[in-house]
Design a protein around this motif. Sequence first.
Motif, PDB file in Angstrom:
ATOM      1  N   GLU A   1       9.350   8.981   2.013  1.00 42.51           N
ATOM      2  CA  GLU A   1       9.686   8.688   0.614  1.00 42.51           C
ATOM      3  C   GLU A   1      10.688   9.704   0.083  1.00 42.51           C
ATOM      4  O   GLU A   1      11.622   9.349  -0.647  1.00 42.51           O
ATOM      5  CB  GLU A   1       8.411   8.704  -0.241  1.00 42.51           C
ATOM      6  N   ARG A   2      10.523  10.954   0.471  1.00 44.99           N
ATOM      7  CA  ARG A   2      11.460  12.004   0.058  1.00 44.99           C
ATOM      8  C   ARG A   2      12.870  11.696   0.553  1.00 44.99           C
ATOM      9  O   ARG A   2      13.856  12.030  -0.109  1.00 44.99           O
ATOM     10  CB  ARG A   2      10.984  13.354   0.601  1.00 44.99           C
ATOM     11  N   GLN A   3      12.956  11.035   1.729  1.00 43.05           N
ATOM     12  CA  GLN A   3      14.259  10.708   2.305  1.00 43.05           C
ATOM     13  C   GLN A   3      14.801   9.361   1.808  1.00 43.05           C
ATOM     14  O   GLN A   3      15.859   8.921   2.250  1.00 43.05           O
ATOM     15  CB  GLN A   3      14.166  10.692   3.830  1.00 43.05           C
ATOM     16  N   GLY A   4      14.046   8.685   0.925  1.00 40.17           N
ATOM     17  CA  GLY A   4      14.558   7.465   0.319  1.00 40.17           C
ATOM     18  C   GLY A   4      14.047   6.170   0.912  1.00 40.17           C
ATOM     19  O   GLY A   4      14.618   5.107   0.652  1.00 40.17           O
ATOM     20  N   ALA A   5      12.958   6.202   1.671  1.00 41.49           N
ATOM     21  CA  ALA A   5      12.408   4.967   2.253  1.00 41.49           C
ATOM     22  C   ALA A   5      11.923   4.028   1.155  1.00 41.49           C
ATOM     23  O   ALA A   5      11.408   4.462   0.116  1.00 41.49           O
ATOM     24  CB  ALA A   5      11.260   5.307   3.197  1.00 41.49           C
ATOM     25  N   SER A   6      12.061   2.733   1.402  1.00 42.87           N
ATOM     26  CA  SER A   6      11.616   1.732   0.428  1.00 42.87           C
ATOM     27  C   SER A   6      10.096   1.614   0.425  1.00 42.87           C
ATOM     28  O   SER A   6       9.417   2.021   1.374  1.00 42.87           O
ATOM     29  CB  SER A   6      12.224   0.375   0.773  1.00 42.87           C
ATOM     30  N   LYS A   7       9.550   1.017  -0.639  1.00 41.27           N
ATOM     31  CA  LYS A   7       8.106   0.820  -0.724  1.00 41.27           C
ATOM     32  C   LYS A   7       7.603  -0.092   0.398  1.00 41.27           C
ATOM     33  O   LYS A   7       6.521   0.128   0.946  1.00 41.27           O
ATOM     34  CB  LYS A   7       7.737   0.230  -2.081  1.00 41.27           C
ATOM     35  N   ALA A   8       8.405  -1.112   0.756  1.00 37.31           N
ATOM     36  CA  ALA A   8       8.000  -2.019   1.829  1.00 37.31           C
ATOM     37  C   ALA A   8       7.914  -1.286   3.163  1.00 37.31           C
ATOM     38  O   ALA A   8       6.984  -1.487   3.948  1.00 37.31           O
ATOM     39  CB  ALA A   8       8.987  -3.181   1.932  1.00 37.31           C
ATOM     40  N   ASP A   9       8.873  -0.396   3.423  1.00 34.96           N
ATOM     41  CA  ASP A   9       8.856   0.363   4.671  1.00 34.96           C
ATOM     42  C   ASP A   9       7.694   1.350   4.692  1.00 34.96           C
ATOM     43  O   ASP A   9       7.029   1.535   5.722  1.00 34.96           O
ATOM     44  CB  ASP A   9      10.177   1.118   4.855  1.00 34.96           C
ATOM     45  N   LEU A  10       7.433   1.983   3.555  1.00 31.36           N
ATOM     46  CA  LEU A  10       6.319   2.934   3.487  1.00 31.36           C
ATOM     47  C   LEU A  10       4.990   2.236   3.743  1.00 31.36           C
ATOM     48  O   LEU A  10       4.130   2.761   4.467  1.00 31.36           O
ATOM     49  CB  LEU A  10       6.293   3.610   2.112  1.00 31.36           C
ATOM     50  N   ALA A  11       4.816   1.040   3.194  1.00 27.35           N
ATOM     51  CA  ALA A  11       3.571   0.296   3.412  1.00 27.35           C
ATOM     52  C   ALA A  11       3.417  -0.083   4.882  1.00 27.35           C
ATOM     53  O   ALA A  11       2.315  -0.011   5.448  1.00 27.35           O
ATOM     54  CB  ALA A  11       3.558  -0.958   2.538  1.00 27.35           C
ATOM     55  N   ALA A  12       4.524  -0.479   5.529  1.00 33.55           N
ATOM     56  CA  ALA A  12       4.472  -0.867   6.941  1.00 33.55           C
ATOM     57  C   ALA A  12       4.137   0.328   7.821  1.00 33.55           C
ATOM     58  O   ALA A  12       3.327   0.221   8.750  1.00 33.55           O
ATOM     59  CB  ALA A  12       5.807  -1.481   7.365  1.00 33.55           C
ATOM     60  N   VAL A  13       4.732   1.481   7.531  1.00 29.69           N
ATOM     61  CA  VAL A  13       4.457   2.690   8.312  1.00 29.69           C
ATOM     62  C   VAL A  13       3.008   3.127   8.132  1.00 29.69           C
ATOM     63  O   VAL A  13       2.310   3.444   9.099  1.00 29.69           O
ATOM     64  CB  VAL A  13       5.414   3.829   7.907  1.00 29.69           C
ATOM     65  N   GLU A  14       2.539   3.132   6.892  1.00 31.56           N
ATOM     66  CA  GLU A  14       1.165   3.572   6.615  1.00 31.56           C
ATOM     67  C   GLU A  14       0.144   2.715   7.356  1.00 31.56           C
ATOM     68  O   GLU A  14      -0.844   3.226   7.886  1.00 31.56           O
ATOM     69  CB  GLU A  14       0.892   3.532   5.120  1.00 31.56           C
ATOM     70  N   ALA A  15       0.395   1.399   7.430  1.00 29.60           N
ATOM     71  CA  ALA A  15      -0.534   0.502   8.128  1.00 29.60           C
ATOM     72  C   ALA A  15      -0.479   0.690   9.638  1.00 29.60           C
ATOM     73  O   ALA A  15      -1.478   0.467  10.339  1.00 29.60           O
ATOM     74  CB  ALA A  15      -0.211  -0.950   7.774  1.00 29.60           C
ATOM     75  N   ALA A  16       0.684   1.120  10.147  1.00 26.38           N
ATOM     76  CA  ALA A  16       0.859   1.202  11.603  1.00 26.38           C
ATOM     77  C   ALA A  16       0.432   2.546  12.194  1.00 26.38           C
ATOM     78  O   ALA A  16       0.065   2.615  13.365  1.00 26.38           O
ATOM     79  CB  ALA A  16       2.314   0.927  11.966  1.00 26.38           C
ATOM     80  N   VAL A  17       0.501   3.621  11.412  1.00 20.27           N
ATOM     81  CA  VAL A  17       0.136   4.952  11.932  1.00 20.27           C
ATOM     82  C   VAL A  17      -1.380   5.057  11.980  1.00 20.27           C
ATOM     83  O   VAL A  17      -2.029   5.283  10.960  1.00 20.27           O
ATOM     84  CB  VAL A  17       0.733   6.077  11.063  1.00 20.27           C
ATOM     85  N   ARG A  18      -1.935   4.898  13.158  1.00 13.33           N
ATOM     86  CA  ARG A  18      -3.394   4.916  13.329  1.00 13.33           C
ATOM     87  C   ARG A  18      -3.711   5.357  14.748  1.00 13.33           C
ATOM     88  O   ARG A  18      -2.856   5.304  15.620  1.00 13.33           O
ATOM     89  CB  ARG A  18      -3.971   3.518  13.069  1.00 13.33           C
ATOM     90  N   PRO A  19      -4.957   5.772  14.998  1.00 13.39           N
ATOM     91  CA  PRO A  19      -5.333   6.148  16.366  1.00 13.39           C
ATOM     92  C   PRO A  19      -5.206   4.953  17.314  1.00 13.39           C
ATOM     93  O   PRO A  19      -5.322   3.798  16.902  1.00 13.39           O
ATOM     94  CB  PRO A  19      -6.793   6.591  16.226  1.00 13.39           C
ATOM     95  N   ALA A  20      -4.964   5.240  18.585  1.00 10.61           N
ATOM     96  CA  ALA A  20      -4.853   4.186  19.602  1.00 10.61           C
ATOM     97  C   ALA A  20      -6.206   4.013  20.278  1.00 10.61           C
ATOM     98  O   ALA A  20      -6.735   4.947  20.875  1.00 10.61           O
ATOM     99  CB  ALA A  20      -3.790   4.556  20.627  1.00 10.61           C
ATOM    100  N   GLU A  21      -6.776   2.836  20.166  1.00 11.95           N
ATOM    101  CA  GLU A  21      -8.092   2.579  20.752  1.00 11.95           C
ATOM    102  C   GLU A  21      -8.009   2.471  22.269  1.00 11.95           C
ATOM    103  O   GLU A  21      -7.104   1.825  22.818  1.00 11.95           O
ATOM    104  CB  GLU A  21      -8.671   1.283  20.180  1.00 11.95           C
TER     105      GLU A  21
END
Length: 376
Positions: A48-68
């Motif tokens: 967000e500090r670098q200017g990412a859009s809200k849509a991109d931030l939501a996609a990244v937040e959902a994808a960054v997770r532990p690998a089962e």
Amino acid sequence: MTSRFHRYAELFKSKGPWCTVYTDISTGTVDSLHAIDVLPENICRELERQGASKADLAAVEAAVRPAEGVPDPVCRYLLVRDGTVEIDEVLPGPRAGRGVIQVEEVPDLTPLFRHRPDDFPYVVAEVGRDGGEICLQHASRVRATDEQQIEGETEHLKKFPGGGWSQGRWQRHTEDVWRRNTEQVAEQIDKVVAESGAQLVVLAGDLRARGLVEEQLSKATRTMLSVVDANTRAEGSKSADFDHQVEERVAEVVAHRQQGLLERLAEQQGRADPTAVSGMEPVVSALQQAQAETLLIDDTHLDTEQELIALDAEPWIAFRESEAVGAGVLGRVSADAALVRAAVLTDGRPVFVPPGALPHGTDVAALLRWSAAPTS
């Protein structure tokens, strides 16, 4: 160009901004468990500090997770644009070099190539006397791309104890069943190898079944066979140790293939009409002419701050804007990101090699499609 590289080329041609994330997602300790809980928030704050859009931030937040199901250490690579996750790769092993959290006009795929410096198909076969499982995998990916279950005959699988005139007949029948079952497995392994172009076959499972399968494999498949002494199909026997042994076999093939490329490079040194060049300026020139078949980059070079210009059309890469030759300037990016992008866009193959492997202390070299020397 492989389908994987073709997809990368299409992404490189697409306009940004792109969010690139390469980070450790291991969860093995209490501290790291806490870290993985706050990791999405921390990454999104930086994007967000670098200017990412809200849509991109939501996609990244959902994808960054532990690998089962993947043992630590493990990393994740994400490439996001317009709220869509274009690449989501789980990469076993420790992080290779620095982490990446950035918003740029050009996607940075260097972490993928550095973490897995080569990509090739290989087969893992876990066999028993009743059949087996055959998995087609790729060196650059953690998940199998194809899995097959071979179910053979199960009647009279076990030899009968005791004596009597019929004992020998039943034992011979049982051996015949084993052989027919393992023959099916061997035939399917040969087929998968032939269709995929696999460079390695790892064979595990029941000791007797392994031997029978090995006997019945084609000569071509046996040349790439590596047998792991583990009965992985026994109840509760599957372990991280087996996965580690497979990783070791893959790493050996990667090292062997890299050595072959370095030997080709060394053979060209001092020739009047070499099909190889070393050093940043000759390599960039070769890339600008779509001349580079294989790009070789020193593994530590990623940690330098040198930059090159990324262009939106041929010749794709430049030292100076005056070299754009009608192409649009996307901006200055890290040299490695620009080199990898230009290689992929010109149907070349980027390969990261161990520190110091390139001759004369150079950071980058290229094997060429045609001679570097002008013809007379």
